[in-house]
Write a protein that holds these residues in place. Sequence first.
Motif, PDB file in Angstrom:
ATOM      1  N   GLY A   1      16.904   2.253  -7.281  1.00 25.99           N
ATOM      2  CA  GLY A   1      16.943   1.569  -5.998  1.00 25.99           C
ATOM      3  C   GLY A   1      16.169   2.285  -4.921  1.00 25.99           C
ATOM      4  N   THR A   2      15.181   3.102  -5.319  1.00 26.95           N
ATOM      5  CA  THR A   2      14.397   3.874  -4.350  1.00 26.95           C
ATOM      6  C   THR A   2      12.906   3.683  -4.613  1.00 26.95           C
ATOM      7  N   TYR A   3      12.109   4.096  -3.632  1.00 31.71           N
ATOM      8  CA  TYR A   3      10.657   3.978  -3.722  1.00 31.71           C
ATOM      9  C   TYR A   3      10.048   5.240  -4.345  1.00 31.71           C
ATOM     10  N   PRO A   4       8.808   5.160  -4.839  1.00 29.58           N
ATOM     11  CA  PRO A   4       8.180   6.332  -5.454  1.00 29.58           C
ATOM     12  C   PRO A   4       8.183   7.578  -4.573  1.00 29.58           C
TER      13      PRO A   4
ATOM     14  N   ASP B   1       1.302  11.934 -10.790  1.00 28.96           N
ATOM     15  CA  ASP B   1       1.225  13.388 -10.646  1.00 28.96           C
ATOM     16  C   ASP B   1       2.501  14.096 -11.079  1.00 28.96           C
ATOM     17  N   HIS B   2       3.525  13.329 -11.413  1.00 29.72           N
ATOM     18  CA  HIS B   2       4.790  13.909 -11.909  1.00 29.72           C
ATOM     19  C   HIS B   2       5.472  12.841 -12.746  1.00 29.72           C
ATOM     20  N   LYS B   3       5.121  12.785 -14.017  1.00 31.91           N
ATOM     21  CA  LYS B   3       5.510  11.667 -14.874  1.00 31.91           C
ATOM     22  C   LYS B   3       6.913  11.850 -15.437  1.00 31.91           C
ATOM     23  N   HIS B   4       7.894  11.930 -14.549  1.00 30.58           N
ATOM     24  CA  HIS B   4       9.276  12.121 -14.996  1.00 30.58           C
ATOM     25  C   HIS B   4      10.223  11.679 -13.891  1.00 30.58           C
ATOM     26  N   LEU B   5      11.284  10.967 -14.279  1.00 30.91           N
ATOM     27  CA  LEU B   5      12.345  10.619 -13.339  1.00 30.91           C
ATOM     28  C   LEU B   5      13.374  11.743 -13.372  1.00 30.91           C
TER      29      LEU B   5
ATOM     30  N   GLU C   1       3.817   1.416  -3.289  1.00 28.14           N
ATOM     31  CA  GLU C   1       3.125   2.700  -3.258  1.00 28.14           C
ATOM     32  C   GLU C   1       2.395   2.968  -4.577  1.00 28.14           C
ATOM     33  N   TYR C   2       1.230   3.539  -4.461  1.00 27.37           N
ATOM     34  CA  TYR C   2       0.462   4.020  -5.606  1.00 27.37           C
ATOM     35  C   TYR C   2       0.141   5.470  -5.293  1.00 27.37           C
ATOM     36  N   MET C   3       0.982   6.372  -5.814  1.00 22.12           N
ATOM     37  CA  MET C   3       0.976   7.748  -5.351  1.00 22.12           C
ATOM     38  C   MET C   3      -0.234   8.549  -5.836  1.00 22.12           C
ATOM     39  N   ALA C   4      -0.779   8.162  -6.984  1.00 19.89           N
ATOM     40  CA  ALA C   4      -1.943   8.856  -7.535  1.00 19.89           C
ATOM     41  C   ALA C   4      -2.555   7.974  -8.613  1.00 19.89           C
ATOM     42  N   PRO C   5      -3.867   8.072  -8.815  1.00 19.97           N
ATOM     43  CA  PRO C   5      -4.501   7.239  -9.841  1.00 19.97           C
ATOM     44  C   PRO C   5      -4.046   7.610 -11.249  1.00 19.97           C
ATOM     45  N   GLN C   6      -3.886   6.587 -12.078  1.00 21.11           N
ATOM     46  CA  GLN C   6      -3.467   6.772 -13.475  1.00 21.11           C
ATOM     47  C   GLN C   6      -4.284   5.821 -14.363  1.00 21.11           C
ATOM     48  N   PRO C   7      -5.190   6.316 -15.186  1.00 19.43           N
ATOM     49  CA  PRO C   7      -5.512   7.726 -15.370  1.00 19.43           C
ATOM     50  C   PRO C   7      -6.309   8.300 -14.204  1.00 19.43           C
ATOM     51  N   SER C   8      -6.261   9.618 -14.098  1.00 18.47           N
ATOM     52  CA  SER C   8      -7.017  10.288 -13.041  1.00 18.47           C
ATOM     53  C   SER C   8      -8.507  10.150 -13.299  1.00 18.47           C
TER      54      SER C   8
ATOM     55  N   SER D   1      -4.857   7.647  -3.292  1.00 17.14           N
ATOM     56  CA  SER D   1      -3.533   7.033  -3.296  1.00 17.14           C
ATOM     57  C   SER D   1      -3.533   5.860  -2.327  1.00 17.14           C
ATOM     58  N   LEU D   2      -2.567   4.965  -2.473  1.00 17.32           N
ATOM     59  CA  LEU D   2      -2.507   3.755  -1.653  1.00 17.32           C
ATOM     60  C   LEU D   2      -1.067   3.456  -1.261  1.00 17.32           C
TER      61      LEU D   2
END
Length: 488
Positions: free
Chosen positions: A62-65, A73-77, A378-385, A406-407
Amino acid sequence: MSTPPNIVLVVMDTARFREVVALDRYIDRSAIHRLSDEGSTYTRTFTTAPWTLPSHASLFTGTYPSKHGAHADHKHLDESLETVAETFAANGYETVGVSNNTWISEEFGFRRGFDTFHKTWQYIQTDTDLGEVARTTNGLEMFPALARRLIEGNPVVNIANAVYGRFLRKRRDDGARRTNEWVERWLGERHDRPFFLFINYLEPHLEYRPPKSIATQFLPEEISYAEAMDISQNAWEYIAGRTDHSEQQFEALRALYFAEIAYLNRRIGDLRESLVDADEWDDTIFVLTSDHGENIGEHDLMDHQYCLYDTLLHVPLIIAGGSFDGGGEIDELVQTTDIPPTLLDAAGIDADEVRSQFQGRSFHPDAETSARKHVISEYMAPQPSMDALDEQLDGLTSTARQYDRSLRAIRTEQYKLIRGSDGSMELYDIVDDPNESVDVASDRSDRSRHLEKELDQWLDSFEHANASGAVSMSERTKSRLEELGYIQ
């Protein structure tokens, strides 16, 4: 419902709103539109992120990135936030997850709270996976590779998974049929208490490989199924300018994509019938949504990265059962972060502590909450970089390099502002220009400044996650993600 209802949360991975709505024009009384007719359809629902990992993290917490910290940049919850599965488990629910997407697994933090978590890419559930070896080696090379991996766990289990991964796993579909077969068995054996069931179906995700019998209904007359399947679906080569597609080829790819959704529609109908046959349907709140959409040539992009246009953000949301029955079409703005508090309301669960972490608001018919003025993505970082793309494709053009940013986007009833970390700013009048084709930022600078101020106020209103840095993953997981088209 006198007793707590079952909750079924189904994610059609990569299914965008426009195709799900269009099903009704081609399929008489489709399973999805049967749900829509009976329940409530939220026609303006938007995801928080344009790809699987951060969007599911939002759906689970229930939260945003910016707050949950799971992104490229941090692929883990991480465990700082409680998941909706943990909340249901703490309130007496049996919690079950079925995943067809490698991102949604324990390796990336999505196992928490589930009594049972089934990964369809394994025949026998285990942390050791020889399926990767079987899929990526051939001939005599396979045997020493298998021998090395055998020592990691139970040899019998490992060999069974290797055979399954090599010869059986993708014979019929991308997992929907196997998912339903597993769920049907589980329904016949489960404990006698309410359940929370989460399912991720993968069919609409690249590569598009729908059954020929379905695809031929939607393909242009001048393109055969074989010709359509020969069209390159390598999104990264297209984005990097290494391949090009005609509009006719994109039309064919969109037909294949639509056929995948049409096929998944059948499997969703089968899932419903399994719940009916198990005498659970009348006691169930059934939620059907998507984690994000897809670009198939729109905005000169393929796949679901590098932008925050509505092709990626506008997702379906249909809820049937209980107070949602007979709700019809609802055109208020809804965010996928709103689903967790809504489900807790549907189940009659207070859970004040977890509710305090939510950034979403309940849209349950009985909830006393005001309508949203805006949604945010939000798009915190490009994937793939860009570095990963550069390495994979042995060089990038300046056109591709523009996506190294990022966007964030804020969307109201009429306008949508997209702001990039590179200083870019786009504004769209989405009432007059729903395809977001004409940037009016320079013509309506006052509106841009107003929305930018609202976005900044929102960003200042909560504590952001400190999570950063690469997260290690096994080689077998990297291999499986590469099968889905992801570059690490």
